[in-house]
Motif scaffolding. Structure first.
Motif, mmCIF file in Angstrom:
data_model
loop_
_atom_site.group_PDB
_atom_site.id
_atom_site.type_symbol
_atom_site.label_atom_id
_atom_site.label_comp_id
_atom_site.label_asym_id
_atom_site.label_seq_id
_atom_site.Cartn_x
_atom_site.Cartn_y
_atom_site.Cartn_z
ATOM 1 N N UNK A 237 1.872 6.552 -5.719
ATOM 2 C CA UNK A 237 1.743 5.826 -4.347
ATOM 3 C C UNK A 237 2.184 4.278 -4.023
ATOM 4 N N UNK B 139 5.761 5.402 -3.464
ATOM 5 C CA UNK B 139 6.147 6.233 -2.200
ATOM 6 C C UNK B 139 5.770 4.711 -1.310
ATOM 7 N N UNK B 140 4.700 3.925 -1.646
ATOM 8 C CA UNK B 140 4.857 3.091 -0.516
ATOM 9 C C UNK B 140 5.851 2.039 -0.310
ATOM 10 N N UNK C 142 8.978 3.486 -1.468
ATOM 11 C CA UNK C 142 9.918 3.455 -0.312
ATOM 12 C C UNK C 142 10.148 3.292 1.089
ATOM 13 N N UNK C 143 8.493 3.415 1.499
ATOM 14 C CA UNK C 143 8.288 3.876 3.286
ATOM 15 C C UNK C 143 9.141 2.047 3.260
#
Lengths: 307, 424
Positions: B84, B87-88, B90-91
């Motif tokens: 995560x 992923x965070x 990346x976002x």
């Protein structure tokens, strides 16, 4: 918002995508995105919605959109939302620009592989809406069982055989799991009732902090029914109390629709090829088990509404 | 750091004069992890994702303290996993923010999928990695198997010898990653515990100078620019995917030149050269050790000793491991008699990672062998230090002496510090 008003909202999800005839998620996406007038940023888990709407060099998304992976839509949107907060704080984005953040994921990407990511995002309290379109199996990879697949349903990994007759476990109660995070707003909706869905999405958008909506989304291929039956089947799921429409707002339960009469769950099950084998005499017990569980779960929600 | 380098630095420092007055930098005692946290404080990223893993944790604990004290105004996301975390960021990076996270070992392995997505989406994320062995068996100490596990993932990779290099590289990495011709994530590696938890004197540059160097990130396309919606991470099939990958491959090779350009600009602040690799006593060396990270420091001490004895020994310390500077390494190793490549990781069933690259590089020498009338170097692969097994000066001295005495079986991998086969 009535249906006419909803229909007149700007289309944020363009036609021309390649979802199946009879698929419910385009309506779900359009309705959710039409339920706020604010700018929206979308994150999407890998799945049918993603692969049918973003085939390069085309896109159906008229709003900013990010797809990263299967299991991380919730984490991804919280990264976007944190960037929003940071850039506003640092004066790189106007303070009065109110952007809303939505993640769309299927049941595989939410109940199963993305559950941890969702849980983390809910617990951290980011301001976002997670929309789960629930078609009760891994449809994008050819209908494998997920933890959302209901008892008795056949999938390609829980086929009907001489010894085993479809999935042998009840589906996970995702509403209870999400509720356990004590987020301000969560709701269960169905694609046949777009006004109800829109009302819920609007509430969710106006909620500060995490919100969650699970929408039942019949899949013609996976559930095996004619493509013009999607809405009817979604409606039957609600009429038979298999899929109650309800919401939990600041801890308070509310049933949004109470069926006027008791319709046996078999009326819903018999519309779909995935339950066909249950109507053989030797599987009568499974049908009874499904009806029993449906009654219990409905009564449980009714009780919660009473207080 | 070598004496040569130090002298050179003093020279540049004197020349640079005003750039490096005492008020513009301070010498302070920090661990490698703290040094990276210090760089992050100065960079003040928009979004930082945090998840604990030994030995990286000290970076994020320190950064969290800066955040708690209001010294940085980053948004911190305390995630539930490294998957995560990546992923965070990346976002966040796609949204238009400067985003960072840090990890080690299992954390890097766990985020592996999204690590590739970060480079595939061409997001300029900077991630300090504190190198640690991978499971199993579980082990918290240093080796390079974690970073090597994603060496083909499209990230620029810098390996740092000490706290100073880790601090410098973290700052440099921001500008390198965000360069319009690069737009790729950068991993800044340092050795777990050996560097991350050892206190060293480092020069910390003035906050304003660092801020001015990294400037503000100005994304070209970003999700929060809702007036110009963009679809990030679409589906590309047989018709476009291949071209996207070629673009990424071109960008990372291009990153070598940009690294040198950015390094040159950074030299004005640091007073030292930021090179593809460090050469120590290499020019006239006949026997060369190639090794990365903290062990290069130990090797220099051995070289100093052997040079006093009149031995022609030297070091090549790769810093930029991805993109790998084949041509330059090949040139630097031309005419050498013996080369030992020391890897702190295995590549099970294949040549060890660094050895494989050096071997590839010197293959170029076969083309001009005749014109220079020189023999190909004798090349030997050594594995050392897995799971934090210590390597001593004596070990490296033995490697050099075996090279010089021609006491090497080229095709056989040497294991430094390994007990006999019958370990009880």
């Amino acid at each position: 918002m009535n249906l006419k008003q909803l229909a007149n909202k700007p289309q944020r999800f363009a036609p021309g995508h390649r979802s199946c005839s009879g698929c419910g998620f385009p309506q779900i996406v359009r309705t959710v995105l039409a339920s706020t007038d604010n700018p929206v940023v979308v994150a999407n888990a890998t799945g049918c919605l993603e692969v049918t709407s973003t085939i390069y060099p085309f896109t159906s998304w008229k709003v900013p959109y990010i797809h990263s992976a299967f299991e991380n839509a919730a984490a991804t949107i919280t990264g976007v939302e944190s960037a929003y907060k940071a850039l506003q704080k640092k004066g790189k984005l106007p303070k009065d620009k109110k952007i809303k953040f939505v993640a769309f994921g299927g049941d595989g990407g939410t109940y199963d592989i993305g559950l941890q990511s969702l849980s983390g995002a809910l617990e951290r309290g980011h301001d976002f809406l997670y929309v789960l379109y629930d078609n009760e199996a891994y449809m994008n990879t050819n209908i494998q069982r997920s933890s959302s697949t209901p008892l008795g349903a056949t999938t390609t990994t829980t086929p009907d055989g001489t010894i085993h007759h479809g999935k042998e476990e009840w589906k996970k109660d995702i509403m209870k799991i999400v509720e356990a995070h004590h987020i301000p707003y969560l709701a269960q909706a169905s694609v046949h009732n777009l006004i109800d869905l829109s009302m819920k999405a609007e509430k969710a958008f106006n909620t500060e902090g995490p919100s969650f909506i699970v929408v039942l989304q019949p899949c013609t291929l996976g559930w095996k029914f004619p493509t013009d039956m999607t809405i009817d089947i979604a409606k039957l799921a609600v009429e038979t109390k298999f899929w109650p429409l309800y919401e939990i707002e600041n801890g308070k339960y509310k049933i949004n629709y109470k069926p006027a009469k008791d319709v046996p769950v078999t009326e819903y099950l018999k519309t779909q090829g995935r339950f066909k084998h249950l109507f053989r005499p030797e599987n009568k017990g499974i049908l009874e088990q499904i009806q029993k569980t449906v009654n219990e779960r409905w009564n449980d929600i009714v009780k919660k509404c009473e207080g | 750091m070598s004496k040569n380098q130090t002298n050179k630095k003093d020279e540049i420092k004197e020349k640079a004069g005003t750039t490096l007055t005492s008020s513009k930098q301070k010498i302070t005692a920090l661990t490698g992890a703290h040094a990276v946290a210090e760089a992050m404080r100065q960079i003040n990223p928009d979004v930082v994702a945090v998840f604990p893993i030994t030995p990286q944790t000290e970076i994020m604990e320190q950064f969290a303290q800066y955040h708690a004290d209001g010294i940085v105004d980053s948004e911190i996301i305390r995630t539930e996993s490294e998957h995560s975390s990546m992923s965070c960021v990346v976002g966040a990076s796609a949204a238009g923010a400067r985003a960072m996270t840090a990890t080690s070992s299992a954390g890097l392995a766990y985020m592996w999928e999204v690590v590739g997505i970060a480079s595939g989406l061409r997001l300029p994320i900077v991630m300090p990695v504190v190198n640690r062995a991978l499971s199993a068996p579980i082990n918290i100490h240093c080796d390079h198997s974690d970073a090597m596990g994603c060496r083909d993932h499209g990230w620029i990779m810098l390996f740092c010898e000490n706290a100073q290099e880790a601090y410098d590289a973290t700052i440099l990495a921001v500008k390198l990653a965000e360069h319009p011709e690069v737009m790729l994530p950068v991993m800044v590696c340092q050795d777990g515990f050996i560097t991350s938890h050892a206190i060293q004197n480092i020069k910390v540059y003035d906050d304003k100078i660092v801020k001015n160097f990294v400037r503000e990130y100005k994304p070209r396309k970003w999700l929060l620019n809702t007036d110009e919606p963009v679809t990030v991470g679409p589906l590309q099939l047989t018709d476009y995917y291949f071209e996207s990958q070629k673009q990424r491959a071109d960008a990372i090779f291009r990153a070598k030149e940009i690294y040198l350009e950015v390094g040159k600009e950074f030299s004005g602040i640091t007073g030292k050269k930021h090179l593809l690799f460090e050469s120590y006593m290499l020019d006239d060396a006949e026997a060369v050790v190639v090794v990365m990270s903290s062990t290069a420091g130990t090797t220099k001490a051995v070289i100093d000793k052997l040079r006093k004895e009149g031995r022609k020994v030297g070091l090549l310390k790769p810093i930029l491991f991805r993109p790998f500077p084949y041509e330059e390494v090949s040139k630097a190793l031309q005419g050498k008699k013996y080369i030992a490549v020391l890897d702190r990781s295995e590549s099970y069933g294949a040549n060890a990672p660094l050895y494989g690259e050096v071997k590839n590089a010197i293959y170029d020498l076969t083309n001009n062998k005749s014109e220079n009338n020189k023999e190909m170097p004798k090349l030997k692969s050594y594995i050392f230090g897995l799971g934090g097994r210590d390597i001593f000066e004596d070990d490296i001295e033995k490697v050099f002496k075996d090279l010089i005495n021609g006491n090497i079986e080229e095709k056989k991998v040497g294991y430094i510090g390994l007990r006999g086969e019958k370990v009880e």
